[in-house]
Design a protein around this motif. Sequence first.
Motif, PDB file in Angstrom:
ATOM      1  N   GLU A  40       0.819  -1.216   0.000  1.00 60.77           N
ATOM      2  CA  GLU A  40       0.000   0.000   0.000  1.00 60.77           C
ATOM      3  C   GLU A  40       0.855   1.269   0.000  1.00 60.77           C
ATOM      4  O   GLU A  40       0.519   2.258  -0.651  1.00 60.77           O
ATOM      5  CB  GLU A  40      -0.944  -0.007   1.203  1.00 60.77           C
ATOM      6  CG  GLU A  40      -1.898   1.158   1.242  1.00 60.77           C
ATOM      7  CD  GLU A  40      -2.815   1.236   0.026  1.00 60.77           C
ATOM      8  OE1 GLU A  40      -3.176   2.359  -0.376  1.00 60.77           O
ATOM      9  OE2 GLU A  40      -3.154   0.181  -0.530  1.00 60.77           O
ATOM     10  N   VAL A  41       1.969   1.241   0.701  1.00 65.78           N
ATOM     11  CA  VAL A  41       2.848   2.413   0.741  1.00 65.78           C
ATOM     12  C   VAL A  41       3.432   2.682  -0.652  1.00 65.78           C
ATOM     13  O   VAL A  41       3.490   3.837  -1.090  1.00 65.78           O
ATOM     14  CB  VAL A  41       3.972   2.214   1.789  1.00 65.78           C
ATOM     15  CG1 VAL A  41       4.976   3.344   1.733  1.00 65.78           C
ATOM     16  CG2 VAL A  41       3.387   2.085   3.180  1.00 65.78           C
ATOM     17  N   ASP A  42       3.836   1.627  -1.346  1.00 61.83           N
ATOM     18  CA  ASP A  42       4.353   1.793  -2.707  1.00 61.83           C
ATOM     19  C   ASP A  42       3.277   2.349  -3.635  1.00 61.83           C
ATOM     20  O   ASP A  42       3.548   3.234  -4.458  1.00 61.83           O
ATOM     21  CB  ASP A  42       4.878   0.466  -3.255  1.00 61.83           C
ATOM     22  CG  ASP A  42       6.096  -0.032  -2.517  1.00 61.83           C
ATOM     23  OD1 ASP A  42       6.861   0.809  -2.002  1.00 61.83           O
ATOM     24  OD2 ASP A  42       6.292  -1.266  -2.456  1.00 61.83           O
ATOM     25  N   ALA A  43       2.075   1.851  -3.520  1.00 62.95           N
ATOM     26  CA  ALA A  43       0.980   2.328  -4.360  1.00 62.95           C
ATOM     27  C   ALA A  43       0.704   3.806  -4.089  1.00 62.95           C
ATOM     28  O   ALA A  43       0.495   4.590  -5.027  1.00 62.95           O
ATOM     29  CB  ALA A  43      -0.273   1.497  -4.105  1.00 62.95           C
ATOM     30  N   ARG A  44       0.718   4.208  -2.831  1.00 62.13           N
ATOM     31  CA  ARG A  44       0.515   5.623  -2.489  1.00 62.13           C
ATOM     32  C   ARG A  44       1.633   6.487  -3.048  1.00 62.13           C
ATOM     33  O   ARG A  44       1.390   7.587  -3.557  1.00 62.13           O
ATOM     34  CB  ARG A  44       0.459   5.805  -0.972  1.00 62.13           C
ATOM     35  CG  ARG A  44      -0.804   5.351  -0.349  1.00 62.13           C
ATOM     36  CD  ARG A  44      -0.767   5.660   1.124  1.00 62.13           C
ATOM     37  NE  ARG A  44      -1.768   4.887   1.823  1.00 62.13           N
ATOM     38  CZ  ARG A  44      -1.805   4.729   3.124  1.00 62.13           C
ATOM     39  NH1 ARG A  44      -0.879   5.273   3.888  1.00 62.13           N
ATOM     40  NH2 ARG A  44      -2.759   4.029   3.679  1.00 62.13           N
ATOM     41  N   ARG A  45       2.855   5.999  -2.910  1.00 62.23           N
ATOM     42  CA  ARG A  45       4.007   6.760  -3.409  1.00 62.23           C
ATOM     43  C   ARG A  45       3.897   6.970  -4.918  1.00 62.23           C
ATOM     44  O   ARG A  45       4.146   8.068  -5.424  1.00 62.23           O
ATOM     45  CB  ARG A  45       5.297   6.004  -3.071  1.00 62.23           C
ATOM     46  CG  ARG A  45       6.550   6.747  -3.469  1.00 62.23           C
ATOM     47  CD  ARG A  45       7.805   5.986  -3.097  1.00 62.23           C
ATOM     48  NE  ARG A  45       7.936   5.882  -1.654  1.00 62.23           N
ATOM     49  CZ  ARG A  45       8.096   4.727  -0.994  1.00 62.23           C
ATOM     50  NH1 ARG A  45       8.164   3.580  -1.647  1.00 62.23           N
ATOM     51  NH2 ARG A  45       8.215   4.707   0.308  1.00 62.23           N
ATOM     52  N   ARG A  62       1.066   6.882  -6.733  1.00 68.20           N
ATOM     53  CA  ARG A  62      -0.060   7.790  -7.004  1.00 68.20           C
ATOM     54  C   ARG A  62       0.320   9.243  -6.750  1.00 68.20           C
ATOM     55  O   ARG A  62       0.001  10.131  -7.549  1.00 68.20           O
ATOM     56  CB  ARG A  62      -1.270   7.411  -6.141  1.00 68.20           C
ATOM     57  CG  ARG A  62      -2.064   6.244  -6.666  1.00 68.20           C
ATOM     58  CD  ARG A  62      -3.412   6.147  -5.987  1.00 68.20           C
ATOM     59  NE  ARG A  62      -3.351   6.122  -4.541  1.00 68.20           N
ATOM     60  CZ  ARG A  62      -3.292   5.013  -3.805  1.00 68.20           C
ATOM     61  NH1 ARG A  62      -3.295   3.829  -4.377  1.00 68.20           N
ATOM     62  NH2 ARG A  62      -3.241   5.087  -2.481  1.00 68.20           N
ATOM     63  N   ARG A  63       1.006   9.494  -5.642  1.00 68.57           N
ATOM     64  CA  ARG A  63       1.441  10.865  -5.339  1.00 68.57           C
ATOM     65  C   ARG A  63       2.400  11.386  -6.399  1.00 68.57           C
ATOM     66  O   ARG A  63       2.308  12.540  -6.822  1.00 68.57           O
ATOM     67  CB  ARG A  63       2.118  10.916  -3.972  1.00 68.57           C
ATOM     68  CG  ARG A  63       1.145  11.117  -2.860  1.00 68.57           C
ATOM     69  CD  ARG A  63       1.880  11.424  -1.566  1.00 68.57           C
ATOM     70  NE  ARG A  63       1.447  10.434  -0.602  1.00 68.57           N
ATOM     71  CZ  ARG A  63       2.224   9.600   0.062  1.00 68.57           C
ATOM     72  NH1 ARG A  63       3.517   9.650  -0.073  1.00 68.57           N
ATOM     73  NH2 ARG A  63       1.721   8.730   0.894  1.00 68.57           N
ATOM     74  N   ARG A  93       0.495  12.293  -9.492  1.00 67.46           N
ATOM     75  CA  ARG A  93      -0.212  13.568  -9.318  1.00 67.46           C
ATOM     76  C   ARG A  93       0.756  14.736  -9.418  1.00 67.46           C
ATOM     77  O   ARG A  93       0.420  15.786  -9.982  1.00 67.46           O
ATOM     78  CB  ARG A  93      -0.946  13.590  -7.977  1.00 67.46           C
ATOM     79  CG  ARG A  93      -2.219  12.762  -7.988  1.00 67.46           C
ATOM     80  CD  ARG A  93      -3.089  13.080  -6.796  1.00 67.46           C
ATOM     81  NE  ARG A  93      -2.422  12.821  -5.526  1.00 67.46           N
ATOM     82  CZ  ARG A  93      -2.579  11.722  -4.784  1.00 67.46           C
ATOM     83  NH1 ARG A  93      -3.387  10.773  -5.193  1.00 67.46           N
ATOM     84  NH2 ARG A  93      -1.941  11.581  -3.645  1.00 67.46           N
TER      85      ARG A  93
END
Length: 88
Positions: A55-60, A62-63, A66
Amino acid sequence: MVHIGAVQAVVTADVFDREPTAAELDAIDREMPVILAGVELLDAQIIALDRTPNEVDARRIRRARRRVLAARRTLANTATTHTAGVSA
């Protein structure tokens, strides 16, 4: 036998061996936020390649995506404003 390598190098040296112009350097400076955001996105994707993405990799990622989009939008808006101001 006549060696023509030096003659050819002189002919092509003007195009390839020149320094960037001030306008080219200004364009690079304007595009630098987009370049840095793209590097950050690549870093996040490379980190995720080495292991199973969590999940942390996916957030990184996505950010970082963006940030790339925001930097591109800012550059496009600046370019539009800049060219509109010049032509007016």
